[in-house]
Write a protein that holds these residues in place. Sequence first.
Motif, PDB file in Angstrom:
ATOM      1  N   ASP A  61      -4.747  -4.609   3.807  1.00  0.00           N
ATOM      2  CA  ASP A  61      -4.164  -5.954   3.320  1.00  0.00           C
ATOM      3  C   ASP A  61      -4.516  -6.544   2.094  1.00  0.00           C
ATOM      4  O   ASP A  61      -5.711  -6.838   1.726  1.00  0.00           O
ATOM      5  N   HIS A  65       0.044  -9.652   1.300  1.00  0.00           N
ATOM      6  CA  HIS A  65       0.004 -10.007   2.623  1.00  0.00           C
ATOM      7  C   HIS A  65      -0.254 -11.723   2.643  1.00  0.00           C
ATOM      8  O   HIS A  65      -0.486 -12.049   4.123  1.00  0.00           O
ATOM      9  N   ARG A  90      -7.570  -5.239  10.832  1.00  0.00           N
ATOM     10  CA  ARG A  90      -7.025  -5.719   9.302  1.00  0.00           C
ATOM     11  C   ARG A  90      -8.056  -5.737   8.352  1.00  0.00           C
ATOM     12  O   ARG A  90      -9.027  -6.572   8.734  1.00  0.00           O
TER      13      ARG A  90
END
Length: 130
Positions: A61, A65, A90
């Motif tokens: 990310d 994001h 993530r």
Amino acid sequence: MDRFKARARALRSSQTSAEARLWYVLRGRRLLDWKFRRQQPIDRYVVDFVTFAGRLIVEVDGATHSSDGERQHDAKRSDVLTSLGFHILRVTNTDIYEDLPGVGEAILRELATDRFSPLPEGEVDGEAGG
């Protein structure tokens, strides 16, 4: 599905520097012999990195994001991918730039859990276990 394959191919050729750094760690079974693929189509999405044997998707990310719209899209995407039996980890660009070994350790911790059963051998792209 050809459209997703073409998109994945384009994403592989235009990866971010953070993705390139993480790919260097994951490619060629360098992370304890786990086989990862990058920019892989799954369902209607293209994921950053995946190991089918470990049922783990690693998403990188960046700054894009952080908007509300992107967070909602990411949540919907995560719901679909989790419903298919994947776990999503993530990591941020900052994580990769500042602590790449720590990112590798986080991935290995996720792979060490017994939450997910591997797919039967050969079910996805002929890929066998970890």
